[in-house]
Enzyme design. Structure first.
Site, mmCIF file in Angstrom:
data_model
loop_
_atom_site.group_PDB
_atom_site.id
_atom_site.type_symbol
_atom_site.label_atom_id
_atom_site.label_comp_id
_atom_site.label_asym_id
_atom_site.label_seq_id
_atom_site.Cartn_x
_atom_site.Cartn_y
_atom_site.Cartn_z
ATOM 1 N N HIS A 132 -23.818 21.973 -5.913
ATOM 2 C CA HIS A 132 -22.498 21.601 -5.416
ATOM 3 C C HIS A 132 -21.778 20.722 -6.426
ATOM 4 C CE1 HIS A 132 -19.757 19.747 -2.243
ATOM 5 N NE2 HIS A 132 -19.580 21.042 -2.089
ATOM 6 N N LYS A 134 -19.686 19.488 -9.755
ATOM 7 C CA LYS A 134 -18.517 19.922 -10.532
ATOM 8 C C LYS A 134 -18.514 19.125 -11.827
ATOM 9 C CE LYS A 134 -17.408 20.939 -6.102
ATOM 10 N NZ LYS A 134 -18.123 20.505 -4.899
ATOM 11 N N ASP A 139 -18.300 19.157 -26.326
ATOM 12 C CA ASP A 139 -18.689 18.616 -27.642
ATOM 13 C C ASP A 139 -19.448 17.296 -27.566
ATOM 14 O OD1 ASP A 139 -17.561 20.778 -28.859
ATOM 15 O OD2 ASP A 139 -15.735 19.748 -29.509
ATOM 16 N N LYS A 336 -14.364 13.186 -2.330
ATOM 17 C CA LYS A 336 -15.526 12.386 -1.947
ATOM 18 C C LYS A 336 -15.471 11.110 -2.785
ATOM 19 C CE LYS A 336 -16.805 17.016 -2.128
ATOM 20 N NZ LYS A 336 -16.249 17.474 -0.903
ATOM 21 N N ASP A 341 -14.478 -3.557 -2.607
ATOM 22 C CA ASP A 341 -13.976 -4.823 -3.149
ATOM 23 C C ASP A 341 -13.057 -4.641 -4.346
ATOM 24 O OD1 ASP A 341 -16.962 -6.825 -2.495
ATOM 25 O OD2 ASP A 341 -15.293 -6.239 -1.198
#
Length: 426
Positions: A132, A134, A139, A336, A341
């Site tokens: 899942h 990404k 380089d 996600k 803080d």
């Protein structure tokens, strides 16, 4: 001769995993340049630009690679790179991406090396897990990580969204790129060998902390803080890459969340489309709210129907202890992300459910003291304000049928995840 080939497979995998390319659990580095992108309209042009300027290699891993305008634009960039002699490797998931996309034939002709993660839905050599993640590495200089698949912002399983999907990705340039590259290389070898051995023990980050001329005692303490991923492990802006799978660092992303929330003093902002965490993470949110931290959750809906019914079962205990909850329905919330803080943040692919925290391959970036955190903080707050706030009294007065349905959905989901994760989901 029986059994020789499997032993050789395991030997090659061990060599791949332990030949200096094992990704650390959570290792902060300084000197990283960071850019945060909201949505594909910002992300895809940046990714394509890096691919078009690649000179040595391009490595890309994604759950969904769609045959739409966005997917074809990225595919064309990959082909251009391969034609001019750049080594191009692509990993797609066997379920998330169609097996016979037209572009795959073009990849083969142009020299793009493509591997499919776990093409079998059930009983494959890699179990039930999916990739899942990404990720992209160009380089060894630039790395991308986030929640954005290679798919049009307005497409949701064939349905046209009125507003672009709410999602984020990040580009990094600096020492953290090596950790992303190593994680990709391990995955690449893992697919080639097609085996799933027992999880080896992993080492914590043992690099010297990014401070100079410290005493040995202070250095040891700093290494311990860096291993724990504490918010104030270093004073300067720093970044860590954290990945989880069923070979390495199974609880790494969950632990990063837990440690950040445990150290929260003022605010926890969390946005996630699949909110079904285990007891530890739910308790951490409750304890933070009880000690006066302002905890705000932005939860996505209408992507996975079962969770739309199951997730509200968790609201009661959270609301009772002061956690603020809002359901986002302006568009598809797919990001996600979290901010703690205003000086700790994470961007990645990991949902807060059993599949992402226990089963699937996921990857997140963790930022500490980076100025870019401010923009992410404001974006989550804006999403919270635009979402539908859950009122505790109204929640408690829900119709009996709605409460029963929520209870059934939650317990059914929990039982199913217990089976799929072989009892690891708590």
């Amino acid at each position: 001769m029986i059994g020789v080939r499997p032993r050789r497979k395991f030997k090659r995998l061990r060599q791949a995993l332990f030949s200096g390319r094992r990704p650390p659990r959570l290792c902060f580095t300084v000197g990283n340049e960071v850019r945060i992108f909201q949505g594909g309209v910002q992300f895809f042009p940046a990714l394509i630009e890096r691919i078009d300027h690649a000179q040595e290699y391009v490595s890309l891993e994604t759950y969904i690679f769609a045959n739409d305008d966005s997917g074809r634009a990225v595919s064309d960039a990959l082909v251009r790179a391969a034609v001019r002699g750049v080594t191009v490797r692509v990993i797609t998931d066997g379920v998330g991406t169609e097996r016979n996309l037209p572009m795959f034939a073009q990849w083969k002709e142009s020299g793009v090396d493509h591997r499919i993660y776990n093409p079998h839905l059930l009983f494959g050599p890699l179990g039930f897990s999916r990739t899942h993640r990404k990720l992209a590495v160009i380089d060894g200089t630039y790395a991308f990580c986030g929640g954005i698949n290679i798919v049009d912002d307005f497409d949701q399983n064939g349905t046209r969204l009125e507003e672009p999907r709410w999602d984020f990705a990040m580009e990094a340039k600096g020492p953290v790129v090596k950790d992303v590259r190593d994680a990709f290389d391990v995955q690449w070898d893992r697919i080639r060998l097609g085996v799933k051995p027992r999880e080896p023990r992993t080492a914590d980050c043992d690099a010297e902390p990014p401070q100079s001329r410290w005493s040995s005692r202070r250095a040891r303490r700093a290494r311990q803080r860096a291993r724990l991923g504490e918010i104030h492990a270093v004073d300067r802006p720093c970044v860590a890459f954290v990945a989880r799978d069923n070979l390495l660092n199974r609880r790494a992303i969950e632990k990063a969340y837990l440690r950040a929330i445990a150290h929260a003093e003022r605010e926890v902002l969390l946005a996630n489309p699949y909110f079904m965490p285990g007891r530890k993470l739910r308790r951490a949110l409750v304890y933070a709210a009880q000690r006066g931290v302002r905890v705000s959750l932005v939860i996505g809906r209408k992507e996975f129907v079962a969770l739309d019914y199951a997730t509200p079962f968790l609201y009661g205990n959270l609301l009772k202890h002061g956690v603020r909850i809002a359901e986002y329905e302006k568009t598809m919330l797919h990001g996600k992300v979290a901010v703690v803080d205003a000086d700790w943040a994470t961007i990645g692919s990991s949902n807060l459910d059993a599949l992402s925290l226990v089963l699937n391959n996921e990857a997140n970036m963790v930022l500490v003291n980076h100025p870019e955190i401010a923009g992410l903080h404001d974006a989550i707050l804006q999403a919270f304000d635009e979402a539908s706030r859950i009122d505790e009294k109204r929640y408690a007065s829900r119709p009996l049928t709605e409460r029963v349905l929520s209870w059934l959905a939650y317990n059914s989901y929990r039982a199913m995840m217990k089976v799929i994760t072989i009892g690891q989901y708590d």
